[in-house]
Design an enzyme around this catalytic site. Structure first.
Site, mmCIF file in Angstrom:
data_model
loop_
_atom_site.group_PDB
_atom_site.id
_atom_site.type_symbol
_atom_site.label_atom_id
_atom_site.label_comp_id
_atom_site.label_asym_id
_atom_site.label_seq_id
_atom_site.Cartn_x
_atom_site.Cartn_y
_atom_site.Cartn_z
ATOM 1 C CD GLU A 95 -6.050 4.827 -0.831
ATOM 2 O OE1 GLU A 95 -7.127 4.751 -1.455
ATOM 3 O OE2 GLU A 95 -5.996 4.802 0.412
ATOM 4 C CE1 TYR A 106 -3.673 2.609 1.033
ATOM 5 C CE2 TYR A 106 -1.805 3.616 2.139
ATOM 6 C CZ TYR A 106 -3.083 3.697 1.642
ATOM 7 O OH TYR A 106 -3.782 4.878 1.755
#
Ligand code: GDP
Ligand code: MN
Length: 397
Positions: free
Chosen positions: A206, A118
């Site tokens: 993101e 992530y």
């Protein structure tokens, strides 16, 4: 302004970031030619079909599916295109899928297991720096990681004047547990990702997951990008990427008439001047037991035309059972606003028949109160803030 995954990936590719490559499609008729094109570019045999909506969690809702042949691909595309996709991030009603992204499959088997990370970059207003947030626990459940094992999420502040420094990129790659070729690839990935974020004037990039393929390439499989609306004048090309189908129609209309409006779930319409007073008004409604139906800042010139435009917006929401007008007359004169409210109510005829509580404070407040008290409509005055909220609750009951 939010972007679709494929648009975010376009920005990444422009800056040299490795991405899972794909083609956008809005009509199932073209699926074979588009897939053919993608095979020519990537050599992939399997495909992933990904719903393009402005919400994450698509995988969990059935909006991301693997197809292991061209025949299967056609079926999967016709399943997802036009479906109503409900994910943990959409409302209960879900969202209509108007476009899909067909991508190469990048989770192919090989010497090593693919790994998911992530990585996001956002503006940290507290430190006045950009912040890279990252974790080795990428994939579909970063929210659960944040809740249960927050120690597995790392943060790196980047000074906007210096930009990302080589040691910072290395530190991130190291903390992600990488070595060898993957380590070097990750430092490049992060550096170019940061460049994409800065040069597009974004508020958020993101990437979840960032994938380490079985042959140690690092690439962006997903992209959630939020551009800064205040910078769009510098990016005319991005302006055309706005997908109005994904935005709240009332908010679009508000933007056109120059009102700051945000749609909410409650039943008390709010019309206030100034963002701070608007927030305080929403708080007071909530504390008194009501629920605000919207945030609306009418700005400094609350004349009859603007007031009417604001009423019309508020009334598009059929949940609204009463309206609280809370205006502080600093530059604007309260008596003018009061007359504006009465005129607007009058002009709108049957369209408006719910009670309106009006609190006007500041220049000519007494005259304003008289205008409100003397009018024949369901418009009632209040002097104190709490009194206004109490009258709203009375009106609701
Ligand atoms: P999100 O659910 O909206 O965040 O959509 P993502 O783009 O992140 O995709 C969801 C999940 O689909 C990923 O976490 C992967 O596990 C899976 N996925 C995405 N691309 C591929 C692929 O190329 N091959 C395979 N096998 N799975 C993929
Ligand atoms: Mn994702």
């Amino acid at each position: 302004m939010n972007l679709h995954e494929y648009q975010g990936k376009n920005i990444l590719a422009e800056h040299g970031v490795n991405i899972q490559r794909g083609r956008v499609l809005s009509d199932v008729k073209n699926v074979l030619s588009v897939a053919d094109d993608l095979v020519k570019e990537t050599g992939t045999g399997w495909f992933v079909v990904k719903a393009q909506i402005h919400a994450g969690g698509r995988g969990k809702g059935g909006g991301v599916k693997l197809a292991k042949s061209l025949q299967e691909l056609k079926g999967v595309v016709s399943d997802i295109l036009g479906m109503n996709l409900i994910t943990p991030q959409t409302s209960k009603k879900g969202k209509l899928v108007n476009k899909v992204l067909i991508t190469e499959d990048v989770y192919y088997p090989g010497e090593f297991e693919p790994e998911e990370f992530y990585i996001s970059i956002l503006l940290n207003r507290n430190t006045e720096k950009n912040m890279i947030m990252y974790s080795s626990e990428g994939g579909m459940d970063i929210e659960a990681v944040a809740e249960k094992t927050p120690e597995l999420i790392f943060y790196e502040d980047i000074d906007p004047l210096l930009g990302i420094l080589p040691f910072q990129a290395r530190k991130i790659a190291f903390n992600l547990g990488l070595s060898g070729k993957a380590f070097i690839e990750m430092t490049k990935f992060i550096t170019l990702l940061y460049k994409s974020y800065v040069s597009s004037d974004s508020l958020l990039f993101e990437i979840n997951p960032v994938l380490k393929t079985s042959d140690n390439k690092i690439l962006a499989v997903d992209a959630k990008v939020t551009l800064d609306d205040n910078s769009l004048f510098r990016h005319k090309d991005y302006e055309s990427w706005r997908d109005l189908k994904e935005e709240n129609p009332v908010e679009i209309e508000a933007k056109e008439v120059g009102l700051n409006y945000v749609d909410l779930d409650g039943n008390v319409g709010c019309m206030v001047n100034g963002a701070g007073l608007a927030m305080a008004t929403m708080d007071l409604i909530k504390q008194s037991g009501g629920e605000p139906a919207n945030f609306l800042d009418v700005g400094g010139t609350a004349d009859a035309k603007r007031v009417e435009a604001a009423f019309r917006l508020i009334l598009k929401d059929s949940n609204v059972k009463a309206i609280l007008v809370n205006i502080f007359g600093g530059i604007v004169r309260c008596d003018r606003v009061a007359q504006g409210i009465v005129d607007a109510y009058n002009n709108m005829g049957d369209l408006i028949n719910i009670p309106i509580i009006v609190r006007l404070q500041g220049t000519n407040a007494e005259i304003a109160k008289q205008i409100i008290d003397q009018c024949e409509f369901k418009v009632y005055s209040a002097v104190e803030f709490q009194e206004a909220a109490d009258k709203i609750m009375e009106a609701l009951n």
